[in-house]
Design an enzyme around this catalytic site. Structure first.
Site, PDB file in Angstrom:
ATOM      1  CE  LYS A 240     -14.263   5.912   0.629  1.00  0.00           C
ATOM      2  NZ  LYS A 240     -13.433   5.999   1.837  1.00  0.00           N
TER       3      LYS A 240
ATOM      4  CE  LYS B  94      -6.667  13.923   0.444  1.00  0.00           C
ATOM      5  NZ  LYS B  94      -6.741  12.783  -0.438  1.00  0.00           N
ATOM      6  NE  ARG B  95      -4.031  10.263  10.315  1.00  0.00           N
ATOM      7  CZ  ARG B  95      -3.685   9.338  11.191  1.00  0.00           C
ATOM      8  NH1 ARG B  95      -4.379   8.221  11.303  1.00  0.00           N
ATOM      9  NH2 ARG B  95      -2.661   9.517  12.005  1.00  0.00           N
TER      10      ARG B  95
ATOM     11  CE  LYS C 168      -2.594  10.909   3.270  1.00  0.00           C
ATOM     12  NZ  LYS C 168      -3.251  10.049   2.274  1.00  0.00           N
TER      13      LYS C 168
ATOM     14  CG  HIS D  93      -2.001  -0.961   1.217  1.00  0.00           C
ATOM     15  ND1 HIS D  93      -3.230  -0.743   0.639  1.00  0.00           N
ATOM     16  CD2 HIS D  93      -2.036  -2.207   1.719  1.00  0.00           C
ATOM     17  CE1 HIS D  93      -3.985  -1.817   0.807  1.00  0.00           C
ATOM     18  NE2 HIS D  93      -3.286  -2.721   1.455  1.00  0.00           N
TER      19      HIS D  93
ATOM     20  CB  THR E 276     -10.290   4.803  -1.175  1.00  0.00           C
ATOM     21  OG1 THR E 276      -9.855   5.184   0.125  1.00  0.00           O
ATOM     22  CG2 THR E 276      -9.548   3.550  -1.614  1.00  0.00           C
TER      23      THR E 276
HETATM   24  C1  GL2 Z   1      -2.607   3.612   2.010  1.00  0.00           C
HETATM   25  C2  GL2 Z   1      -2.229   4.570   0.892  1.00  0.00           C
HETATM   26  O1  GL2 Z   1      -1.542   5.656   1.396  1.00  0.00           O
HETATM   27  C3  GL2 Z   1      -3.456   5.035   0.072  1.00  0.00           C
HETATM   28  O2  GL2 Z   1      -3.022   5.739  -1.053  1.00  0.00           O
HETATM   29  C4  GL2 Z   1      -4.278   3.841  -0.374  1.00  0.00           C
HETATM   30  O3  GL2 Z   1      -5.443   4.255  -1.028  1.00  0.00           O
HETATM   31  C5  GL2 Z   1      -4.641   2.988   0.832  1.00  0.00           C
HETATM   32  C6  GL2 Z   1      -5.403   1.738   0.449  1.00  0.00           C
HETATM   33  O4  GL2 Z   1      -4.719   1.016  -0.529  1.00  0.00           O
HETATM   34  O5  GL2 Z   1      -3.444   2.568   1.509  1.00  0.00           O
HETATM   35  N1  GL2 Z   1      -1.446   3.045   2.635  1.00  0.00           N
HETATM   36  C7  GL2 Z   1      -1.446   3.222   3.971  1.00  0.00           C
HETATM   37  O6  GL2 Z   1      -0.620   2.801   4.772  1.00  0.00           O
HETATM   38  N2  GL2 Z   1      -2.530   3.939   4.299  1.00  0.00           N
HETATM   39  C8  GL2 Z   1      -3.239   4.242   3.195  1.00  0.00           C
HETATM   40  O7  GL2 Z   1      -4.237   4.906   3.186  1.00  0.00           O
HETATM   41  N3  GL2 Z   1      -2.873   4.286   5.570  1.00  0.00           N
END
Ligand code: GL2
Length: 790
Positions: free
Chosen positions: A639, A527-528, A533, A348, A635
């Protein structure tokens, strides 16, 4: 089921499960009564699903994830069972506010962000498709912390969703395993025997997850850590009351808190314990279930698929080999092959600081047998691939990504761009050695939660226009396209959005005391908080826009509301400063009598799934502005597009695929591409040059440095400004002009409201591919070789 039946069921639970007289019931009592009444409807399909899986000899999928960010469950279950109107009517009879009942449920915040929410969307899709599956994770007592602001600063408070009884879970005292840590390995006999010196019990709690129309239900099994012996009576009798309770406290620590950081790896021993704890219990459960029906462990891959959600459960490789080899007696090679046949791994992130590495020493002391097996797996890989350079152990550390790769039959990325970069960068050599192993599975989101239930207005319009087949066949949204030409449809589409915006404006007024104009453009970044970001790019642009309005207040500016939400990891100082800065700027700008007609800023505290459900349907503009190459997928971006927001974004993660599908003319693209980012970093003084070329940027940074927003403390954001002028690793300055100019195009586009609505509707009509049902089918076909049992 009629509303009278549901009402009767609720009253029965209220009386006999909770001992409450309806006259004295609080909202929470009603919520619990409704939850149990709804849960009753899930149990039968749930049992049916289990029976069918056994009877049909179906392959099962096991999704191992450190995080399941499921949010509230009641409305989801009601919607999936088609009981929404029934429940509404039942409460109307009782004179109880149904919305208040739904909103009374605490969010199960067992995740940090996208990775955990993806796991929750996958559970919904697996059940909707009827793929026999289990989610396995940790039943954290404290999910992600609660965020509030004190003078604009983030303050964290513990989250304690389990302080009140949890309506959805069933405790399974019979499904418990003893999990060991530490100790030594006895190699004197024919088989190695690990003798741990610390033991805890993993106790199972099951939550049924029902899919669309109640056709199928799977299980989310979460493990809670308990002591082997709850209470040390000997200490108690000696008068040592604290010591007597120590075993309980020590064991419970393992499942006590979710680590609140998903982007840096701190290598904490407790985290490794958590990882082993839930992985080992899950695998024992898997092997036990397999052996209850079969006896040839070598054939396990025909019936068992185990997905590792990131490297957090990567210890599954060595643990499964240990179970099959040490405990069940398979030769090492057969054990390794069977394990690999079952296991697959999702990556991820490519960010080096987020890739897990554990010190060999820690691994060897906490999991001595596993350390030996990791070495053996690495040696076997070396032998099979002569001349290889890549290793699973390097500089005294175990690299969990490499280990996962070696122990998986498939490895996947989460967007086309990310999978491509994985092949070129982190796993370049492994990909050369195993060219068929890496596959792509672009993420998706469940349309049940992220459209049907969170955006009832738009859902109704879609139902009225094309019927409700889209709910489990989202590509059918494309049937909307032919209606977009129709003025009536476009107006209805615009009205659904306008109504969501009015509702959000009311919420912001009531919770924050800030007035926002529902007719202004709602521009949302949620988002975080992380430098990659680039929330700071957004706020710099906001400052520049504010200055432009101030200088020319009589121009016909496009009114905007900038909405932010998101948590910073408690130890991430820079991210916390960004939050503080946004709040400081908001205070100043919102009070500016000249500009506030045109520009407002709102930072909503405590971002979670429920808040996302409120914000996304009300968005006009979705901010997806990460430095290209850094956001694996995203994601939230999906949405927003699904709910008819236009995206302003870089060519990063799934933005690339969103733009391809919705059409370049319906997406505001800016910024450098991933290869341009790499090249730009080699330019000397890239930030300085970018600042010199953009008076707007220079002024915005100058404002921050001059303490325009921090009269009480002009030094507060010195380090942010210094970072921007100096290293600026995430290239905020270099992308600023392109972003600022694109935002002005957005302004212009929003003034032609009919054309904007058309673009928004096209975003919805063309987002069907981003359903997590499509993603899950991809995993079933390409990775798990699993089939629906429906
Ligand atoms: C993440 C990625 O940063 C994000 O881009 C991705 O959409 C999600 C799900 O695949 O995974 N990896 C990660 O450690 N987090 C994410 O959101 N917390």
């Amino acid at each position: 089921m009629t509303h009278a039946d549901l009402r009767a069921d609720m009253l029965r639970h209220l009386t006999y499960s909770f001992g409450k007289d309806p006259e004295h019931a609080h909202i929470r009592d009603w919520r619990m009564a409704l939850s149990l009444a709804v849960r009753d409807r899930i149990v039968d399909p749930w049992f049916d699903a289990t029976r069918k899986t056994y009877a049909g000899g179906h392959k099962r999928v096991y999704y191992l994830s450190m995080e399941f960010l499921i949010g509230r469950l009641l409305e989801d279950a009601i919607v999936n069972l088609g009981l929404l109107e029934t429940a509404r009517d039942a409460f109307a009879d009782l004179g109880v506010d149904f919305t208040e009942v739904l909103e009374n449920e605490p969010d199960a915040a067992l995740g940090n962000g996208g990775l955990g929410r993806l796991a929750a969307c996958f559970l919904d899709s697996l059940s909707t498709i009827g793929c026999p599956a289990y989610g396995y994770g940790i039943r954290y007592e404290h999910g992600l912390f609660r965020q509030s602001f004190v003078d604009g600063r983030q303050v964290e408070e513990p989250e304690d969703w389990l302080l009140q009884p949890h309506a959805w879970e069933f405790q399974r005292p019979e499904a418990a395993f003893e999990i060991g840590f530490g100790g030594s390995v006895d190699e004197s006999g024919r088989r190695a025997v690990w003798r741990p010196d610390e033991m805890v019990v993993a106790a199972a709690y099951d939550t049924p997850i029902v899919g669309w129309q109640g056709r199928w239900a799977n299980t989310l099994r979460l493990w809670s850590a308990k002591p082997v012996r709850a209470f040390d009576l000997e200490s108690f009798n000696r008068g040592d009351y604290v010591g007597a309770a120590a075993p309980e406290a020590l064991a419970r620590t393992i499942s006590r808190v979710l680590y609140p950081d998903d982007t840096t790896e701190q290598g904490k021993a407790l985290r490794l314990k958590q990882e082993y704890f839930f992985t080992a219990s899950s695998l024992r459960d898997v092997v036990r279930r397999y052996l209850s029906e079969h006896d040839d462990l070598r054939a396990m891959p025909e019936k068992v698929a185990i997905q590792l959600n990131d490297t957090h459960p990567a210890i599954a490789g060595p643990e499964l080999v240990r179970l099959l080899h040490d405990e069940k007696g398979l030769p090492f090679e057969d054990a390794e092959q069977a394990a690999r046949g079952c296991l697959s791994y999702t990556n991820h992130t490519l960010m080096p600081e987020a890739l897990e590495r554990w010190p060999e020493e820690l691994m060897a002391s906490l999991l001595p047998r596993h350390m030996q097996l990791i070495e053996r797996i690495d040696q076997a890989h070396a032998k099979a691939n002569p001349g290889r350079k890549v290793t699973a152990i390097e500089d005294g550390e175990v690299k969990m990504g490499e280990l996962s790769f070696m122990m998986a039959h498939k490895v996947n990325g989460v967007s086309a761009l990310h999978t491509g970069l994985m092949k070129e960068t982190v796993f370049a050599e492994l990909n050369r050695l195993h060219p068929d192993r890496i596959v792509n599975q672009t993420n998706g989101v469940t349309p049940r939660r992220w459209l049907l239930s969170s955006n009832p207005g738009l859902s109704r319009l879609i139902d009225d226009t094309i019927g409700n087949g889209w709910v489990d066949d989202l590509e059918r949204l494309s049937e909307l396209e032919s209606h977009i030409e129709d003025n009536g449809f476009r107006e209805a589409f615009a009205e659904a959005k306008a109504s969501n915006k009015r509702e959000l404006a009311r919420f912001v007024r009531e919770t924050e005391g800030v007035e926002i104009d529902p007719d202004a453009m709602f521009d949302i970044q949620i988002k975080r908080i992380h430098e990659y970001k680039r929330q700071h790019l957004n706020i710099l642009e906001t400052i520049a826009y504010w200055r432009a309005i101030q200088e020319n207040p009589d121009r016909d500016w496009t009114p905007r509301v900038k909405i932010f939400a998101g948590k910073a990891a408690p130890g991430y100082v820079f991210a916390k400063k960004i939050i503080h800065l946004v709040n400081d700027v908001a205070r100043m700008v919102n009070d500016d009598p000249v500009t506030s007609r045109f520009l407002k800023i709102v930072y909503l505290p405590n971002y979670n799934v429920s808040l996302a459900e409120r914000l996304i349907p009300a968005a006009d503009l979705s901010e997806q502005i990460s430095t290209a190459g850094k956001e694996a997928s995203g994601t939230g971006n999906m949405k927003f597009a699904l709910n008819g927001a236009l995206t302003i974004g870089t060519l990063d993660g799934a933005n690339v695929e969103i733009r391809e599908r919705v059409g370049a003319e319906n997406f505001f693209l800016f910024g450098m591409t991933a290869p341009e980012v790499v090249a730009r970093r080699t330019v000397a003084n890239h930030a300085e040059k970018a600042i010199a070329e953009s008076p707007e940027l220079a002024r915005a940074i100058g404002d921050i440095e001059d303490g325009v927003f921090t009269m009480d403390d002009p030094e507060r954001y010195r380090d942010i400004a210094q970072n921007l002028r100096g290293a600026d690793y995430f290239l905020v300055c270099s992308d600023f002009s392109s972003y600022y100019d694109k935002q002005r195009e957005v302004d212009a586009a929003y003034r032609n409201r009919d054309e904007w609505n058309q673009k928004a509707a096209l975003n919805t009509a063309r987002s069907g591919w981003f359903s997590s049902d499509r993603t899950i089918r991809g995993y079933m076909n390409d990775i798990w070789m699993a089939r629906s049992a429906l």
